[in-house]
Design a protein around this motif. Structure first.
Motif, PDB file in Angstrom:
ATOM      1  N   ASN A  55      40.076  49.856  33.591  1.00 45.10           N
ATOM      2  CA  ASN A  55      41.569  49.903  34.132  1.00 45.10           C
ATOM      3  C   ASN A  55      41.460  49.445  35.224  1.00 45.10           C
ATOM      4  N   GLU A  56      39.521  49.473  35.936  1.00 47.69           N
ATOM      5  CA  GLU A  56      39.904  47.863  36.775  1.00 47.69           C
ATOM      6  C   GLU A  56      40.209  46.333  36.491  1.00 47.69           C
ATOM      7  N   CYS A  57      39.906  46.473  34.846  1.00 48.78           N
ATOM      8  CA  CYS A  57      39.452  44.899  34.648  1.00 48.78           C
ATOM      9  C   CYS A  57      41.338  44.951  34.083  1.00 48.78           C
ATOM     10  N   PHE A  58      42.307  45.598  33.771  1.00 52.85           N
ATOM     11  CA  PHE A  58      43.196  45.531  33.307  1.00 52.85           C
ATOM     12  C   PHE A  58      44.360  45.718  34.477  1.00 52.85           C
ATOM     13  N   SER A  59      43.814  45.552  35.707  1.00 55.14           N
ATOM     14  CA  SER A  59      44.866  45.872  36.858  1.00 55.14           C
ATOM     15  C   SER A  59      44.831  44.784  37.807  1.00 55.14           C
ATOM     16  N   PHE A  60      46.249  44.581  38.392  1.00 61.32           N
ATOM     17  CA  PHE A  60      45.427  43.125  39.883  1.00 61.32           C
ATOM     18  C   PHE A  60      45.835  44.183  40.111  1.00 61.32           C
ATOM     19  N   ASN A  61      45.814  45.058  40.699  1.00 61.89           N
ATOM     20  CA  ASN A  61      45.697  45.512  42.244  1.00 61.89           C
ATOM     21  C   ASN A  61      43.974  45.560  42.349  1.00 61.89           C
ATOM     22  N   GLY A  62      43.892  44.732  43.727  1.00 67.75           N
ATOM     23  CA  GLY A  62      42.454  44.676  44.490  1.00 67.75           C
ATOM     24  C   GLY A  62      41.913  42.651  44.927  1.00 67.75           C
ATOM     25  N   SER A  63      40.552  43.348  44.974  1.00 63.60           N
ATOM     26  CA  SER A  63      40.581  42.126  45.321  1.00 63.60           C
ATOM     27  C   SER A  63      39.199  41.720  44.076  1.00 63.60           C
ATOM     28  N   LEU A  64      38.237  40.821  43.549  1.00 62.92           N
ATOM     29  CA  LEU A  64      36.735  40.367  43.201  1.00 62.92           C
ATOM     30  C   LEU A  64      35.911  39.636  43.746  1.00 62.92           C
ATOM     31  N   GLY A  65      34.610  40.584  43.803  1.00 64.19           N
ATOM     32  CA  GLY A  65      33.698  39.530  44.407  1.00 64.19           C
ATOM     33  C   GLY A  65      33.322  38.100  43.433  1.00 64.19           C
ATOM     34  N   ARG A  66      33.218  37.796  43.637  1.00 61.93           N
ATOM     35  CA  ARG A  66      32.652  36.868  41.937  1.00 61.93           C
ATOM     36  C   ARG A  66      31.667  37.071  41.097  1.00 61.93           C
ATOM     37  N   MET A  67      30.386  38.027  40.998  1.00 61.27           N
ATOM     38  CA  MET A  67      29.630  38.893  40.557  1.00 61.27           C
ATOM     39  C   MET A  67      30.851  39.717  39.423  1.00 61.27           C
ATOM     40  N   LEU A  68      31.889  40.154  39.780  1.00 60.89           N
ATOM     41  CA  LEU A  68      32.333  41.186  38.442  1.00 60.89           C
ATOM     42  C   LEU A  68      33.820  39.895  38.749  1.00 60.89           C
ATOM     43  N   PHE A  69      33.833  39.151  38.841  1.00 55.40           N
ATOM     44  CA  PHE A  69      35.049  37.823  38.180  1.00 55.40           C
ATOM     45  C   PHE A  69      34.204  37.197  37.021  1.00 55.40           C
ATOM     46  N   PHE A  70      33.027  37.593  37.028  1.00 55.95           N
ATOM     47  CA  PHE A  70      32.366  36.723  35.864  1.00 55.95           C
ATOM     48  C   PHE A  70      31.658  37.661  34.678  1.00 55.95           C
ATOM     49  N   ARG A 128      40.753  37.549  42.338  1.00 55.73           N
ATOM     50  CA  ARG A 128      40.091  36.084  42.965  1.00 55.73           C
ATOM     51  C   ARG A 128      40.144  35.616  43.727  1.00 55.73           C
ATOM     52  N   CYS A 129      41.990  35.371  43.767  1.00 55.99           N
ATOM     53  CA  CYS A 129      42.569  34.471  45.421  1.00 55.99           C
ATOM     54  C   CYS A 129      42.735  35.593  46.258  1.00 55.99           C
ATOM     55  N   ARG A 130      42.782  36.277  45.954  1.00 56.67           N
ATOM     56  CA  ARG A 130      42.829  37.637  47.295  1.00 56.67           C
ATOM     57  C   ARG A 130      41.359  37.872  47.926  1.00 56.67           C
ATOM     58  N   ASP A 131      40.476  38.088  47.101  1.00 56.22           N
ATOM     59  CA  ASP A 131      38.743  38.020  47.906  1.00 56.22           C
ATOM     60  C   ASP A 131      39.316  36.488  48.230  1.00 56.22           C
ATOM     61  N   LEU A 132      39.616  34.813  48.165  1.00 58.01           N
ATOM     62  CA  LEU A 132      39.504  33.732  49.381  1.00 58.01           C
ATOM     63  C   LEU A 132      40.172  33.457  50.229  1.00 58.01           C
ATOM     64  N   ASN A 133      41.752  34.362  49.976  1.00 53.84           N
ATOM     65  CA  ASN A 133      42.371  34.691  51.227  1.00 53.84           C
ATOM     66  C   ASN A 133      43.374  33.583  50.736  1.00 53.84           C
ATOM     67  N   ILE A 134      44.140  33.418  49.444  1.00 53.55           N
ATOM     68  CA  ILE A 134      44.688  32.212  48.895  1.00 53.55           C
ATOM     69  C   ILE A 134      46.058  33.207  48.120  1.00 53.55           C
ATOM     70  N   LYS A 180      39.990  40.143  53.251  1.00 53.49           N
ATOM     71  CA  LYS A 180      40.955  39.847  52.134  1.00 53.49           C
ATOM     72  C   LYS A 180      42.473  40.565  52.459  1.00 53.49           C
ATOM     73  N   ASN A 181      42.855  39.824  52.026  1.00 50.34           N
ATOM     74  CA  ASN A 181      44.397  40.037  52.843  1.00 50.34           C
ATOM     75  C   ASN A 181      44.836  40.956  50.795  1.00 50.34           C
ATOM     76  N   PRO A 182      44.746  42.869  50.729  1.00 52.86           N
ATOM     77  CA  PRO A 182      44.989  43.156  49.752  1.00 52.86           C
ATOM     78  C   PRO A 182      46.989  42.835  49.220  1.00 52.86           C
ATOM     79  N   GLU A 183      47.942  42.909  49.871  1.00 56.77           N
ATOM     80  CA  GLU A 183      49.259  42.094  49.584  1.00 56.77           C
ATOM     81  C   GLU A 183      48.913  40.741  49.062  1.00 56.77           C
ATOM     82  N   LEU A 184      48.448  39.624  49.736  1.00 55.71           N
ATOM     83  CA  LEU A 184      48.520  38.755  49.443  1.00 55.71           C
ATOM     84  C   LEU A 184      48.696  38.378  47.642  1.00 55.71           C
ATOM     85  N   ILE A 185      49.566  37.802  47.213  1.00 48.91           N
ATOM     86  CA  ILE A 185      50.304  37.762  45.300  1.00 48.91           C
ATOM     87  C   ILE A 185      50.770  35.865  45.614  1.00 48.91           C
TER      88      ILE A 185
END
Length: 167
Positions: free
Chosen positions: A16-31, A71-77, A134-139
């Motif tokens: 569910n986390e893998c196929f979701s556009f919600n939230g943010s990801l750190g570097r390890m989960l991104f990998f 990951r972009c949300r995690d980078l705040n872009i 982190k801005n969870p609304e950034l998209i």
């Protein structure tokens, strides 16, 4: 007494986390999620069932879109340029790979350039440290309606495939 989740629940939550556009990801989960998408595609490509490899590639693409947006949300872009480059890479690579484009064709040369640009985007997303705020609304504006965007990308692939097959 604390109840521990079953293996099935853990896998279901991860998917569910893998196929979701919600939230943010750190570097390890991104990998980890990108590796999962790649392995899923590789597994489907090993089968001899027609067009299953294309389905696997687009599942990998969908996972990549989810991962890059988070990951972009995690980078705040917003990451619009990252989403565009990722989309271009996945579509062009799919066209050149699934049509068995010869290494001398122009599409193959273009796909090599796009691959190098995508590699830079991947390394940027993988190795840039996340921001504390982190801005969870950034998209990205492209992913305001992610399923529509994904469907348009699949349509572009199908049109490109139809046009290039008939040349």
């Amino acid at each position: 007494m604390q109840k521990t989740p079953s293996d099935f629940q853990v896998v279901k939550t991860a998917l569910n986390e893998c196929f979701s556009f919600n939230g943010s990801l750190g570097r390890m989960l991104f990998f980890d999620f990108m590796l999962f998408g790649s392995l899923f595609y590789s597994l489907l490509e090993l089968t001899e069932i027609p067009y299953l490899n294309i389905l696997g590639w687009f599942c990998y693409f969908y996972i990549a879109l989810c991962c890059y947006q988070k990951r972009c949300r995690d980078l705040n872009i917003k990451g619009t340029w990252i989403i565009l480059i990722t989309s271009l890479f996945f579509i062009i690579y799919a066209l050149s790979h699934f049509l068995n484009i010869a290494r001398t064709d122009i599409l193959f040369s273009i796909s090599k350039i796009i691959f190098l640009i995508y590699l830079g985007v991947y390394f940027y997303a993988q190795f840039m440290p996340g921001k504390k705020e982190k801005n969870p609304e950034l998209i990205s504006p492209l992913l305001k309606h992610p399923n529509i965007y994904f469907a348009v990308c699949v349509l572009i692939f199908a049109l490109g495939l139809g046009i290039l097959k008939n040349l």
